[in-house]
Enzyme design. Structure first.
Site, PDB file in Angstrom:
ATOM      1  N   LYS A   1     100.733  82.928   9.623  1.00  0.00           N
ATOM      2  CA  LYS A   1     101.448  84.086   9.077  1.00  0.00           C
ATOM      3  C   LYS A   1     102.364  83.634   7.947  1.00  0.00           C
ATOM      4  O   LYS A   1     102.992  82.575   8.038  1.00  0.00           O
ATOM      5  CB  LYS A   1     102.254  84.763  10.192  1.00  0.00           C
ATOM      6  CG  LYS A   1     102.934  86.066   9.775  1.00  0.00           C
ATOM      7  CD  LYS A   1     103.642  86.705  10.962  1.00  0.00           C
ATOM      8  CE  LYS A   1     104.334  88.007  10.578  1.00  0.00           C
ATOM      9  NZ  LYS A   1     105.001  88.653  11.731  1.00  0.00           N
TER      10      LYS A   1
ATOM     11  N   SER B   1     104.063  93.337  12.649  1.00  0.00           N
ATOM     12  CA  SER B   1     103.959  92.860  11.280  1.00  0.00           C
ATOM     13  C   SER B   1     102.922  91.763  11.076  1.00  0.00           C
ATOM     14  O   SER B   1     102.607  91.395   9.948  1.00  0.00           O
ATOM     15  CB  SER B   1     105.327  92.347  10.825  1.00  0.00           C
ATOM     16  OG  SER B   1     105.746  91.244  11.617  1.00  0.00           O
TER      17      SER B   1
ATOM     18  N   SER C   1     105.559  92.375  17.103  1.00  0.00           N
ATOM     19  CA  SER C   1     104.758  92.081  15.916  1.00  0.00           C
ATOM     20  C   SER C   1     103.561  91.168  16.137  1.00  0.00           C
ATOM     21  O   SER C   1     102.750  90.989  15.230  1.00  0.00           O
ATOM     22  CB  SER C   1     105.641  91.486  14.814  1.00  0.00           C
ATOM     23  OG  SER C   1     106.475  92.472  14.265  1.00  0.00           O
TER      24      SER C   1
END
Length: 484
Positions: A77, A152, A176
């Protein structure tokens, strides 16, 4: 490489036996990403040269039996800093930020022989539930390209679900990792707060953020957590507690286990079809010899407002460092130092980030601190006590990960409160600092449903045990997403 039909154990055996080399695997993975990502848009940047260099080194050194991640390509990420690979947190303000060091989790993966193939898309600074808040692109759900992948960590989840990589790292502040895992039909694990170092994680909310894993298989997640977990002197919030082998209890039965199902998690706002899948999962656990009992977590309804005050307040402080001076985006044609600050932040941050900075600054202001921030902290304590009371009598808590399946791209983007409520079932876990996972639990209208498993502090092992038992009873991974 067909990652839909491969586990990390199987990949390790192929690499150990010489059936495939790490260099070949990296080449195949990069080729697959270049082909598939034209539709999914999961990646912001590829680390092609670095991945090939690392793969060659792994091939030259050989792979030991106790190195299950050696030679395995993994996605990261883009809020986890990676030396020499641009790290943006999906924000214009960090569009050209090239870190000079690796995050602790990246150092641990590198030492284990894992290979970073690229950085995945996300909501800007991890603020969002759909990955629509990225400054650069909109990632699509692997099952339906007209729907969001969640957020996210939407890029990491979509990359794994689409078969681009076998595993990825994400971060979880209010759901997330778990929410995009549920939306994409994969396994997402948020460890206990303090289990994994946050050193090198671009901070959103320091008391809530935690790095975790996204994989297709439960054991793959346990193997990945084995590597990244542990105390770090550079992060004072990491716990100096022993790290067990998270795979040790996988395969053990769950007979006699006491499981709680909160009535609030199947109440108003939860799609009845999603609730039915969770009830069916509860029946499966009972058939395996566990007991499932309805309980109450009465302060769940206050979790979302409490979370958004606490998280936004911490973000307001953490994001002060992005000022257009030290690094990152700087506005051009500025008149004075104040102009540098105002224009760099106004032009560099997206609307959701600015919304949360303003909310946090307001909540921390002298006239409103007691009414908002202090009160939110008190609610957080009550939510934590709710969990503690349940865990006095139960081994695990289950429920849906999300109230609905993945929604359409653009459906909620203009209504932030509706978007925020999508995380109502995951946020309480972060407020209490507990470990939790989302595992596939079936489909509603062709879209995946996630079952959330919540454990006691530092008892990820029980989560893996129960998740693996549930996985073994079902064939949800046999269904492969095709997008639309």
């Amino acid at each position: 490489m067909d990652y839909f039909k491969t586990s990390i154990d199987q990949l390790h055996e192929q690499l150990r036996s010489g059936k495939v080399t790490s260099s070949q695997l990296v080449d195949e993975t990069l080729a697959g990403i270049n082909q598939l990502d034209a539709e999914v848009d999961a990646f912001l940047a590829l680390n092609a040269d670095g991945a090939k260099e690392k793969a060659a080194a792994v091939d030259a050194a050989g792979i030991a039996d106790d190195q299950p991640l050696a030679g395995v390509p993994i996605a990261i990420k883009d809020n986890i800093v990676t030396k020499g690979v641009v790290t943006t947190a999906a924000s214009k303000i960090l569009a050209n930020f090239n870190p000079i060091y690796d995050a602790t989790v990246i150092q641990k993966l590198d030492a284990a022989g894992a290979i970073n193939v690229g950085k995945t898309n996300m909501d800007e600074f991890a603020m969002g539930s759909s990955t629509e808040n990225s400054a650069f692109k909109t990632t699509k759900n692997a099952w339906d390209h007209t729907r969001v992948p969640g957020g996210s960590s939407g890029g990491s989840a979509a990359a794994v679900a689409a078969g681009e990589v076998i595993a990825a790292l994400g971060s979880d502040t209010g759901g997330s990792i778990r929410q995009p895992a549920a939306f994409n039909g994969i396994v997402g694990v948020k460890p206990t707060y303090g289990r994994v170092s946050r050193w090198g994680l671009i901070a959103f909310s320091s008391s809530l953020d935690q790095i975790g894993t996204l994989t297709r298989h439960v054991k793959d997640a346990a193997q990945l957590l084995n590597v990244i977990a542990g105390h770090d002197e550079r992060d004072s919030t990491t716990a100096d507690t022993p790290v067990p082998d998270f795979t040790a209890k996988i395969g053990q039965d769950i007979k006699g286990m006491k499981i709680a199902l909160p009535k609030e998690y199947l109440g108003k706002g939860v799609d009845p079809a999603v609730a039915d899948k969770i009830k069916a999962a509860a029946k499966q656990f009972e058939d395996m010899g566990a007991t499932v009992t309805e309980v109450s977590l009465p302060h769940t309804q206050y979790a979302v407002p409490s979370y958004y005050i606490i998280a936004s307040s911490e973000a307001s402080s953490n994001l002060q460092r992005f000022d257009g001076i030290r690094y990152g985006f700087r506005a051009k044609d500025v008149k004075n130092i104040e102009d540098v600050y105002v224009r760099s932040r106004s032009e560099g941050f997206g609307p959701e980030v600015k919304r949360r900075i303003m909310l946090g600054t307001f909540s921390l202001s002298a006239g409103f601190y007691d009414a908002y921030f202090k009160k939110a902290g008190q609610v957080r304590t009550l939510i934590t006590r709710d969990f503690e009371d349940v865990f006095k009598d139960y081994d695990l808590i289950i429920g849906p990960t999300t109230p609905t399946v993945a929604f359409k791209i653009g459906e909620k983007v203009t209504d932030p409160v509706t978007m925020y409520m999508n995380d109502i079932l995951t946020i309480p876990v972060n407020l209490a600092g507990l470990p939790a996972a989302s595992v596939p639990a079936g489909f509603v209208d062709g879209m995946p449903v996630g079952l959330q498993l919540i454990g006691k502090h530092f008892d990820e092992s029980t989560i893996f045990q129960v998740a693996a038992a549930f996985e073994a009873q079902n064939d949800y991974l046999a269904q492969i997403p095709g997008g639309k």
